[in-house]
Design a protein around this motif. Sequence first.
Motif, PDB file in Angstrom:
ATOM      1  N   HIS A  67      -6.033  39.308 -28.719  1.00 28.90           N
ATOM      2  CA  HIS A  67      -5.896  37.866 -28.458  1.00 28.90           C
ATOM      3  C   HIS A  67      -4.953  37.264 -29.514  1.00 28.90           C
ATOM      4  CE1 HIS A  67      -7.179  33.649 -28.236  1.00 28.90           C
ATOM      5  NE2 HIS A  67      -7.725  33.940 -27.055  1.00 28.90           N
ATOM      6  N   GLU A  96      -6.701  40.398 -23.730  1.00 25.95           N
ATOM      7  CA  GLU A  96      -5.807  39.339 -23.462  1.00 25.95           C
ATOM      8  C   GLU A  96      -4.684  39.287 -24.476  1.00 25.95           C
ATOM      9  OE1 GLU A  96      -7.523  35.324 -23.679  1.00 25.95           O
ATOM     10  OE2 GLU A  96      -9.467  36.277 -23.870  1.00 25.95           O
ATOM     11  N   HIS A 132      -3.150  35.093 -21.895  1.00 28.09           N
ATOM     12  CA  HIS A 132      -3.762  33.861 -22.423  1.00 28.09           C
ATOM     13  C   HIS A 132      -2.620  32.966 -22.902  1.00 28.09           C
ATOM     14  CE1 HIS A 132      -6.637  31.502 -25.029  1.00 28.09           C
ATOM     15  NE2 HIS A 132      -5.513  31.296 -25.689  1.00 28.09           N
ATOM     16  N   HIS A 157      -4.834  33.849 -17.345  1.00 32.54           N
ATOM     17  CA  HIS A 157      -6.267  33.590 -17.224  1.00 32.54           C
ATOM     18  C   HIS A 157      -6.576  32.197 -17.758  1.00 32.54           C
ATOM     19  CE1 HIS A 157      -9.423  33.516 -20.371  1.00 32.54           C
ATOM     20  NE2 HIS A 157      -8.418  33.710 -21.169  1.00 32.54           N
TER      21      HIS A 157
END
Length: 267
Positions: A67, A96, A132, A157
């Motif tokens: 992330h 992500e 993301h 997402h």
Amino acid sequence: MIDIGVNLSSKRFKGDIGEVLTRAREAGVQQMVLTGTSLDESQLVIDICDEYAEQFPAMLFATCGIHPHDASSFNNESLAALRDLSTHPQVVAIGEAGLDFNRNLSSAKQQEVAFEAQLELAAELQMPVFLHERDAAKRQLEILNSYRDAFSEGVIHCFTGDEKTLFSYLDMDLHIGITGWVCDERRGLELKGLVKNIPLERLLIETDSPYLLPRNMHPVPKDRRNEPAFLPFVLSGIADARKETPEEIKSATSANAARFFKLPVAD
Ligand SMILES: [Zn+2]
């Protein structure tokens, strides 16, 4: 239904994962993709897939990635570790991955390095990317654009951006993941007006649990924890906004998710 974004490795699920999965199945969630947000969390969600494989066959899948909040920890070793994790049979996407200039927990430069490396990895492995983005649309679009011919499929997402950003992502042939944000009568109004612009074949649904409890739930659970069993509330929020039936959204998004992540047929 298929929930494409579940943070099941969250501490808030510690101790009752079996019950959460049972409730999800009873609510009609046949499959779900658990989100990997760092090397450790990616390993954790893979472990959860393994641990519950017998009790819930063909139900649990995972992404592995870093992330943007965790981008400062990214280096060549993490890339090799991700490549390793991606070979696990339940891993269906890289991510992500992306940019988050909202909180900047890692520097913009660190985020870009980790993001580009993961796009390259997805391209190399020909796996879809779980994307993301928060407050970073302009830069995210530039980077995606330069890799778009290389990687196969991508989903933004928990999309919460504006109209221009939505159309730019759609122009890039990306899928769009919608969460309970669309059920929020305060901050979700803009999104509610936009979801009808997403072609049905590009739409995916997710709870992003334990976060983003759908605000169309009454009564709300006391602990305010979101879980995959609440996906029908997201579904009905989307159906409402698009003026389509929940049944239409359900069958289209399930087919989309199965195709996008190449999932085996659910039990
Ligand atoms: Zn996210």
